[in-house]
Scaffold this active site. Sequence first.
Site, PDB file in Angstrom:
ATOM      1  N   ASN A   9       0.736  -1.214  -0.255  1.00 17.43           N
ATOM      2  CA  ASN A   9      -0.387  -0.072   0.248  1.00 17.43           C
ATOM      3  C   ASN A   9       0.863   0.944  -0.016  1.00 17.43           C
ATOM      4  O   ASN A   9       0.295   2.050   0.347  1.00 17.43           O
ATOM      5  CB  ASN A   9      -0.800   0.143   1.319  1.00 17.43           C
ATOM      6  CG  ASN A   9      -1.935  -0.889   1.111  1.00 17.43           C
ATOM      7  OD1 ASN A   9      -2.804  -0.761  -0.181  1.00 17.43           O
ATOM      8  ND2 ASN A   9      -3.034  -1.319   1.874  1.00 17.43           N
ATOM      9  N   GLN A  11       2.227   3.616  -1.780  1.00 17.46           N
ATOM     10  CA  GLN A  11       2.587   4.755  -2.966  1.00 17.46           C
ATOM     11  C   GLN A  11       3.754   5.225  -3.859  1.00 17.46           C
ATOM     12  O   GLN A  11       3.441   4.741  -5.164  1.00 17.46           O
ATOM     13  CB  GLN A  11       1.416   6.222  -3.110  1.00 17.46           C
ATOM     14  CG  GLN A  11      -0.181   5.827  -2.619  1.00 17.46           C
ATOM     15  CD  GLN A  11      -0.858   4.948  -4.295  1.00 17.46           C
ATOM     16  OE1 GLN A  11      -1.004   4.016  -3.367  1.00 17.46           O
ATOM     17  NE2 GLN A  11      -0.485   5.438  -5.125  1.00 17.46           N
ATOM     18  N   ASP A  69      10.546  -6.753   0.170  1.00 23.05           N
ATOM     19  CA  ASP A  69      11.169  -5.721   1.619  1.00 23.05           C
ATOM     20  C   ASP A  69      12.751  -5.575   1.208  1.00 23.05           C
ATOM     21  O   ASP A  69      13.624  -5.960   0.078  1.00 23.05           O
ATOM     22  CB  ASP A  69      11.317  -6.725   2.689  1.00 23.05           C
ATOM     23  CG  ASP A  69      11.300  -5.431   3.387  1.00 23.05           C
ATOM     24  OD1 ASP A  69      10.718  -4.528   4.239  1.00 23.05           O
ATOM     25  OD2 ASP A  69      11.476  -7.061   4.803  1.00 23.05           O
ATOM     26  N   GLY A 150      12.420   8.038   0.645  1.00 18.89           N
ATOM     27  CA  GLY A 150      12.933   7.022   2.061  1.00 18.89           C
ATOM     28  C   GLY A 150      14.426   7.963   2.187  1.00 18.89           C
ATOM     29  O   GLY A 150      14.638   8.704   2.332  1.00 18.89           O
ATOM     30  N   TYR A 151      15.790   6.775   1.485  1.00 19.35           N
ATOM     31  CA  TYR A 151      16.420   7.728   2.232  1.00 19.35           C
ATOM     32  C   TYR A 151      17.364   8.414   0.596  1.00 19.35           C
ATOM     33  O   TYR A 151      18.764   8.168   0.637  1.00 19.35           O
ATOM     34  CB  TYR A 151      17.407   6.265   2.894  1.00 19.35           C
ATOM     35  CG  TYR A 151      17.252   5.863   4.499  1.00 19.35           C
ATOM     36  CD1 TYR A 151      17.526   6.106   5.072  1.00 19.35           C
ATOM     37  CD2 TYR A 151      16.369   4.758   4.310  1.00 19.35           C
ATOM     38  CE1 TYR A 151      17.156   6.166   6.867  1.00 19.35           C
ATOM     39  CE2 TYR A 151      16.188   4.434   5.364  1.00 19.35           C
ATOM     40  CZ  TYR A 151      16.411   4.637   6.498  1.00 19.35           C
ATOM     41  OH  TYR A 151      16.164   4.464   7.554  1.00 19.35           O
ATOM     42  N   ASP A 152      16.771   8.447  -0.352  1.00 21.18           N
ATOM     43  CA  ASP A 152      17.116   8.694  -1.083  1.00 21.18           C
ATOM     44  C   ASP A 152      17.492   9.385  -1.002  1.00 21.18           C
ATOM     45  O   ASP A 152      19.347   9.803  -1.772  1.00 21.18           O
ATOM     46  CB  ASP A 152      15.588   8.330  -2.680  1.00 21.18           C
ATOM     47  CG  ASP A 152      15.342   7.373  -2.756  1.00 21.18           C
ATOM     48  OD1 ASP A 152      16.053   6.254  -2.537  1.00 21.18           O
ATOM     49  OD2 ASP A 152      14.442   7.667  -3.574  1.00 21.18           O
ATOM     50  N   HIS A 177      18.110  -0.388  -6.883  1.00 18.53           N
ATOM     51  CA  HIS A 177      18.548  -1.990  -5.802  1.00 18.53           C
ATOM     52  C   HIS A 177      16.302  -2.718  -6.053  1.00 18.53           C
ATOM     53  O   HIS A 177      16.313  -3.854  -6.996  1.00 18.53           O
ATOM     54  CB  HIS A 177      17.617  -1.853  -4.222  1.00 18.53           C
ATOM     55  CG  HIS A 177      17.265  -0.966  -4.269  1.00 18.53           C
ATOM     56  ND1 HIS A 177      18.241   0.313  -4.385  1.00 18.53           N
ATOM     57  CD2 HIS A 177      16.194  -0.713  -3.276  1.00 18.53           C
ATOM     58  CE1 HIS A 177      17.104   1.354  -3.759  1.00 18.53           C
ATOM     59  NE2 HIS A 177      15.704   0.670  -3.100  1.00 18.53           N
ATOM     60  N   ARG A 178      15.778  -1.994  -6.470  1.00 26.00           N
ATOM     61  CA  ARG A 178      14.059  -2.117  -6.314  1.00 26.00           C
ATOM     62  C   ARG A 178      14.169  -2.308  -8.239  1.00 26.00           C
ATOM     63  O   ARG A 178      13.534  -3.614  -8.460  1.00 26.00           O
ATOM     64  CB  ARG A 178      12.964  -1.416  -6.289  1.00 26.00           C
ATOM     65  CG  ARG A 178      12.130  -1.502  -6.976  1.00 26.00           C
ATOM     66  CD  ARG A 178      11.083  -0.784  -5.948  1.00 26.00           C
ATOM     67  NE  ARG A 178      10.991  -0.733  -4.344  1.00 26.00           N
ATOM     68  CZ  ARG A 178      11.253  -0.198  -3.034  1.00 26.00           C
ATOM     69  NH1 ARG A 178      11.606   0.906  -3.932  1.00 26.00           N
ATOM     70  NH2 ARG A 178      12.117  -0.269  -1.937  1.00 26.00           N
TER      71      ARG A 178
END
EC number: 3.6.1.66
Length: 192
Positions: A9, A11, A69, A150-152, A177-178
């Site tokens: 969930n 986004q 994850d 996030g940590y970008d 990574h993703r």
Amino acid sequence: MQEIVFATNNQHKLEEIRRIVGDKFRILSLSDIGCHEEIPETASTLSGNALLKARYVKRHYGYDCFADDTGLMVDALGGAPGVYSARFAGPAHDSAANMELLLRRMDGAVNRSARFVTVIALLLDGEEHLFEGKVEGEILSAPQGTAGFGYDPVFKPAESPVSFACMSADDKNAISHRGRATALLLDYLSKL
């Protein structure tokens, strides 16, 4: 177009995956299938958490799906925040607080090496498959850029002179990574 459920969930993750996948598949979110509850992430590994989420969707909603994850592993912090990356500063999943805590703990650290790792778990036709993407880099001493999430802003991949938050979505996805884990997933699905 073939549909597949992405057990999230979040986004930001959903938009990133949809952009990477393009028109190869129609990606459904948890809200698209009526799942609005928070799926527990209680495993001690990224692969364990990804499998927990995918199995939950299959068991409670009946859909084959994939889940991911992601963790940021920082050498100077013994691999932390790792599996707790999203909740590093507490259960609120507050990206700004997570970055602030990370930078505070990294204050004065000479070794700033880190890596992002994403594990995708796919449940399909009764079988489980795992795909891992990794990107090496370093933790910057201050946030740089405003894109991403996030940590970008504090992570600079080794392949780039700037942080993920300074890149276009396409440039980030090409080396992230993703992006790498999703490419492995798509390669697998395309051979079916």
